[in-house]
Design an enzyme around this catalytic site. Sequence first.
Site, PDB file in Angstrom:
ATOM      1  N   ASN A  76      29.181  43.497  35.411  1.00 26.33           N
ATOM      2  CA  ASN A  76      29.578  42.159  34.919  1.00 26.33           C
ATOM      3  C   ASN A  76      28.851  41.046  35.659  1.00 26.33           C
ATOM      4  O   ASN A  76      29.445  40.181  36.277  1.00 26.33           O
ATOM      5  CB  ASN A  76      31.096  41.972  34.991  1.00 26.33           C
ATOM      6  CG  ASN A  76      31.657  42.096  36.389  1.00 26.33           C
ATOM      7  OD1 ASN A  76      31.070  42.742  37.252  1.00 26.33           O
ATOM      8  ND2 ASN A  76      32.789  41.477  36.628  1.00 26.33           N
ATOM      9  N   ASP A 114      36.399  47.729  45.244  1.00 23.61           N
ATOM     10  CA  ASP A 114      36.345  46.653  44.245  1.00 23.61           C
ATOM     11  C   ASP A 114      35.911  45.343  44.912  1.00 23.61           C
ATOM     12  O   ASP A 114      36.421  44.261  44.581  1.00 23.61           O
ATOM     13  CB  ASP A 114      37.688  46.495  43.509  1.00 23.61           C
ATOM     14  CG  ASP A 114      37.556  45.664  42.232  1.00 23.61           C
ATOM     15  OD1 ASP A 114      36.417  45.317  41.844  1.00 23.61           O
ATOM     16  OD2 ASP A 114      38.603  45.346  41.632  1.00 23.61           O
TER      17      ASP A 114
HETATM   18 ZN   LIG Z   1      38.303  45.723  37.407  1.00 21.29          ZN
HETATM   19 ZN   LIG Z   2      35.896  45.436  39.725  1.00 19.54          ZN
END
Ligand SMILES: [Zn+2]
Ligand SMILES: [Zn+2]
Length: 428
Positions: free
Chosen positions: A96, A307
């Site tokens: 992303n 993350d």
């Molecule tokens: Zn995510």
């Molecule tokens: Zn992520």
Amino acid sequence: MDRLLIRGGRVIDPVNKVDARLDLLVAEGKVAALGQSLDAPEGVRVVEAAGKVVAPGLIDMHVHLREPGREDEETVETGCLAAVAGGFTAVAAMPNTDPVTDNQAAVGYIIREAIRSGYATVYPVGAITKGLAGESLAEMGGMIEAGAVAFTDDGHCVNSAEMMLKAMKYSTIFDVPIINHCEDKSLVGGGAMNAGLVATRLGLAGVAAESEEIIVYRDCALARLSGARYHVAHLSCARSAGIVERFKAEGVRVSAEVTPHHLVLTDAAVEGYNTNAKMAPPLRRTEDVAALRKALAAGVIDCIATDHAPHHYNEKEAAFADAPNGVIGLETAFPVLYTELVLGKVLSLGALIEKMSPAPARVLGVRGGSLAQGQIADITVLDLDTKWSIDKNSFYSKSRNTPFDGMQVTGRAVATVVGGRLVWELGG
Ligand SMILES: [Zn+2]
Ligand SMILES: [Zn+2]
């Protein structure tokens, strides 16, 4: 090519069931020998590891490097430096970015940037759908050829079951995992934190755990239907773990990861409208943290991934509901987890290493996670005795959005070897 002798450390290699005081010789990028009192050949560089642990390099299968598009928050280079400073020898980069990593050229760019930087290995994860728009499948084949190792629309959930099934069916040609950020968008709405007492008291819109459970269940069922390898990103609640357990027992090819923050913090961390405790999925209840720890220890949850999501501090300085989701984690993961889970008697040190190295390597189907002779020399040297206080101002990451600033921890990475090269040393 560097030759290294890592001398006198406690070598912990869960895959090969090694836990012993050994010397480790690295040559030509590989583990050349393991043994007691190995000779130091001419010209070899010696890393003294007495009193330290020598482990297979940690692998983070879920990071956001923000390049291209948000180089003010992180670049491939700064993210990779933060990675090796945290003991990670490889990371998987989420797609992303801006533009989105949804084509062959974008995948190639990230790999070249990582090689040029010379720190950690980066495995790009390609987008499932073009532009993360959820409408048409991205060119998976081309991306695999360029070096992508998995696919996800992370940051977004793939909301259409039809699109998810299509992606899964297509992925079986390459046998790579399809990863999903499991949050039903229609249930999340404008929710900013976990639905519960804290949200009510703070007057913030909540996100119910069901928004995750529904998608985890749906995707596991689609994995059964398609035969694909399916991986749940950042699993956050007790019942989701129960769903994964049930489908695993059926023999469905499903795996899951959990983040350090979901293993350590609850929605109480949001008190005071702390935007460094705002993430998606949100921090949950004490019962969820307990269930996630149990599921991790039992092997229902396969691995730990940070993350790592860098954000510019200006953006996190916003009103809670408007602040972006996400926290960084590469430089805090090992100390936080060693302190909370190993010293807290949830996992043995060997089990923590297994969840942070061989397990993600297995899920992604990449090298690493083993210190056997002939394996790639991706190695982390850990000091388990140092007590220190996490200081966000000391990070190599360009961003500072951590919920762990000021936390007292024990243990840290002190040296990191990638492909046989000593790429980082504490104070070096
Ligand atoms: Zn995510
Ligand atoms: Zn992520």
